[in-house]
Design a protein around this motif. Structure first.
Motif, mmCIF file in Angstrom:
data_model
loop_
_atom_site.group_PDB
_atom_site.id
_atom_site.type_symbol
_atom_site.label_atom_id
_atom_site.label_comp_id
_atom_site.label_asym_id
_atom_site.label_seq_id
_atom_site.Cartn_x
_atom_site.Cartn_y
_atom_site.Cartn_z
ATOM 1 N N ALA A 120 -10.804 2.675 -3.965
ATOM 2 C CA ALA A 120 -9.630 3.177 -3.237
ATOM 3 C C ALA A 120 -8.863 4.206 -4.085
ATOM 4 O O ALA A 120 -8.424 5.233 -3.572
ATOM 5 C CB ALA A 120 -8.718 2.022 -2.839
ATOM 6 N N PHE A 121 -8.724 3.934 -5.391
ATOM 7 C CA PHE A 121 -8.059 4.902 -6.267
ATOM 8 C C PHE A 121 -8.879 6.186 -6.352
ATOM 9 O O PHE A 121 -8.328 7.290 -6.263
ATOM 10 C CB PHE A 121 -7.844 4.318 -7.670
ATOM 11 C CG PHE A 121 -6.628 3.452 -7.785
ATOM 12 C CD1 PHE A 121 -5.360 4.014 -7.752
ATOM 13 C CD2 PHE A 121 -6.743 2.079 -7.941
ATOM 14 C CE1 PHE A 121 -4.228 3.214 -7.869
ATOM 15 C CE2 PHE A 121 -5.618 1.278 -8.054
ATOM 16 C CZ PHE A 121 -4.356 1.843 -8.014
ATOM 17 N N ASN A 150 0.796 -1.222 0.000
ATOM 18 C CA ASN A 150 0.000 0.000 0.000
ATOM 19 C C ASN A 150 0.833 1.278 0.000
ATOM 20 O O ASN A 150 0.641 2.166 0.814
ATOM 21 C CB ASN A 150 -1.015 -0.027 1.136
ATOM 22 C CG ASN A 150 -1.998 -1.158 0.924
ATOM 23 O OD1 ASN A 150 -2.242 -1.574 -0.205
ATOM 24 N ND2 ASN A 150 -2.543 -1.666 1.983
ATOM 25 N N ASP A 151 1.705 1.344 -0.962
ATOM 26 C CA ASP A 151 2.587 2.490 -1.131
ATOM 27 C C ASP A 151 1.959 3.482 -2.114
ATOM 28 O O ASP A 151 2.407 3.645 -3.243
ATOM 29 C CB ASP A 151 3.957 2.015 -1.619
ATOM 30 C CG ASP A 151 5.008 3.101 -1.570
ATOM 31 O OD1 ASP A 151 4.688 4.222 -1.124
ATOM 32 O OD2 ASP A 151 6.144 2.831 -1.976
ATOM 33 N N TRP A 152 0.882 4.131 -1.659
ATOM 34 C CA TRP A 152 0.162 5.083 -2.503
ATOM 35 C C TRP A 152 1.066 6.225 -2.952
ATOM 36 O O TRP A 152 0.923 6.743 -4.067
ATOM 37 C CB TRP A 152 -1.051 5.636 -1.762
ATOM 38 C CG TRP A 152 -2.088 4.588 -1.512
ATOM 39 C CD1 TRP A 152 -2.290 3.893 -0.359
ATOM 40 C CD2 TRP A 152 -3.056 4.078 -2.443
ATOM 41 N NE1 TRP A 152 -3.326 2.991 -0.506
ATOM 42 C CE2 TRP A 152 -3.808 3.096 -1.781
ATOM 43 C CE3 TRP A 152 -3.349 4.383 -3.771
ATOM 44 C CZ2 TRP A 152 -4.840 2.403 -2.406
ATOM 45 C CZ3 TRP A 152 -4.369 3.699 -4.391
ATOM 46 C CH2 TRP A 152 -5.104 2.720 -3.716
ATOM 47 N N ASP A 153 1.988 6.641 -2.101
ATOM 48 C CA ASP A 153 2.874 7.759 -2.438
ATOM 49 C C ASP A 153 3.753 7.458 -3.646
ATOM 50 O O ASP A 153 4.185 8.385 -4.337
ATOM 51 C CB ASP A 153 3.755 8.126 -1.245
ATOM 52 C CG ASP A 153 2.963 8.728 -0.095
ATOM 53 O OD1 ASP A 153 1.839 9.216 -0.339
ATOM 54 O OD2 ASP A 153 3.458 8.706 1.040
ATOM 55 N N ARG A 175 -8.722 8.482 -3.340
ATOM 56 C CA ARG A 175 -7.460 9.227 -3.235
ATOM 57 C C ARG A 175 -7.286 10.226 -4.376
ATOM 58 O O ARG A 175 -6.242 10.851 -4.510
ATOM 59 C CB ARG A 175 -6.295 8.247 -3.193
ATOM 60 C CG ARG A 175 -6.219 7.530 -1.861
ATOM 61 C CD ARG A 175 -5.280 6.334 -1.916
ATOM 62 N NE ARG A 175 -5.183 5.713 -0.612
ATOM 63 C CZ ARG A 175 -6.105 4.929 -0.069
ATOM 64 N NH1 ARG A 175 -7.226 4.673 -0.723
ATOM 65 N NH2 ARG A 175 -5.936 4.392 1.121
ATOM 66 N N LEU A 204 2.905 6.389 -6.410
ATOM 67 C CA LEU A 204 2.239 6.855 -7.631
ATOM 68 C C LEU A 204 2.499 8.329 -7.919
ATOM 69 O O LEU A 204 2.239 8.807 -9.022
ATOM 70 C CB LEU A 204 0.731 6.602 -7.552
ATOM 71 C CG LEU A 204 0.307 5.197 -7.957
ATOM 72 C CD1 LEU A 204 -1.124 4.920 -7.537
ATOM 73 C CD2 LEU A 204 0.497 4.981 -9.449
ATOM 74 N N GLU A 205 3.021 9.042 -6.947
ATOM 75 C CA GLU A 205 3.333 10.459 -7.140
ATOM 76 C C GLU A 205 4.739 10.671 -7.689
ATOM 77 O O GLU A 205 5.100 11.795 -8.043
ATOM 78 C CB GLU A 205 3.163 11.221 -5.818
ATOM 79 C CG GLU A 205 1.754 11.145 -5.251
ATOM 80 C CD GLU A 205 0.678 11.660 -6.204
ATOM 81 O OE1 GLU A 205 0.944 12.612 -6.969
ATOM 82 O OE2 GLU A 205 -0.423 11.085 -6.193
ATOM 83 N N ILE A 258 0.441 -1.996 -4.024
ATOM 84 C CA ILE A 258 -0.847 -1.716 -3.368
ATOM 85 C C ILE A 258 -1.670 -2.990 -3.459
ATOM 86 O O ILE A 258 -1.832 -3.556 -4.548
ATOM 87 C CB ILE A 258 -1.566 -0.541 -4.073
ATOM 88 C CG1 ILE A 258 -0.723 0.728 -3.974
ATOM 89 C CG2 ILE A 258 -2.960 -0.348 -3.482
ATOM 90 C CD1 ILE A 258 -1.140 1.841 -4.908
ATOM 91 N N MET A 270 -6.882 9.575 -7.469
ATOM 92 C CA MET A 270 -5.917 9.093 -8.467
ATOM 93 C C MET A 270 -6.593 8.981 -9.826
ATOM 94 O O MET A 270 -7.646 8.367 -9.956
ATOM 95 C CB MET A 270 -5.379 7.713 -8.081
ATOM 96 C CG MET A 270 -4.675 7.666 -6.765
ATOM 97 S SD MET A 270 -3.015 8.303 -6.969
ATOM 98 C CE MET A 270 -2.438 8.239 -5.298
#
Length: 179
Positions: A72-73, A19-22, A76, A24-25, A175, A78
């Motif tokens: 979930a996307f 779950n490393d959403w960051d 956030r 994607l940035e 993720i 995304m």
């Protein structure tokens, strides 16, 4: 403690990147996803690409997982420039249920599980397609394709956050939304 973390990472590669959403940035990052839960392995004999009744498909948990991943996307904020999918029914259905945009079938991401001599050509075609499209897509494909592109295994519904890196894809994070 370091030994425990290392052991967990070796036993379950997603453990260290979960779950490393960051990720994607990060510049050039996009999503490469294994289709949601579709019990079994491979496809039955008599598989026909255009006939979902001949394929392994999502079960109720897989459908719920695909919806949850999309939610979930969206929660956030995304966004993706494209939603690309293998032509297999389980991938197309996963992509559609995520509801992240119009799904574009992309044969370059079709499975080569039963036709392993296609590994090289299919992987090159996938990388060429990604290079030509640019932007930040989300790609729904199969374990064998993801492994060929990244050198990593994934669980059903797991999203690897990747970016192009030389001749392949670099994994930046992972993720996983459980079914």
């Amino acid at each position: 403690m370091r030994f425990l973390i290392l052991a967990l990472g070796l036993l379950w590669p997603g453990a260290l990147l979960a779950n490393d959403w960051d990720a994607l940035e990060r510049p050039g990052a996009f999503a490469l996803m294994r289709h949601a839960l579709a019990p079994g392995t491979g496809d039955p004999s008599g598989f026909v690409l255009d006939d979902c009744a001949t394929q392994r498909t999502l079960d109720a948990r897989g459908k719920a997982q695909a919806r949850a991943i999309g939610a979930a996307f969206r929660a956030r904020g995304m966004r993706f420039d494209a939603v690309l999918s293998s032509q297999w029914c389980r991938c197309l259905e996963t992509a559609a249920l995520m509801d992240l945009g119009e799904v574009t079938p992309a044969p370059a991401f079709n499975s080569f599980f039963r036709d392993f001599d296609q590994r090289g050509p299919r992987t090159v075609a996938a990388l060429d397609l990604l290079e030509a499209r640019g932007g930040r897509p989300i790609v729904v494909t199969h374990q064998v394709n993801i492994s060929a592109l990244t050198g990593r295994g994934t669980r059903s519904g797991e999203v690897l956050v990747v970016r192009r890196n030389g001749d392949g894809l670099e994994v930046l994070g992972s993720i996983l939304i459980a079914p």
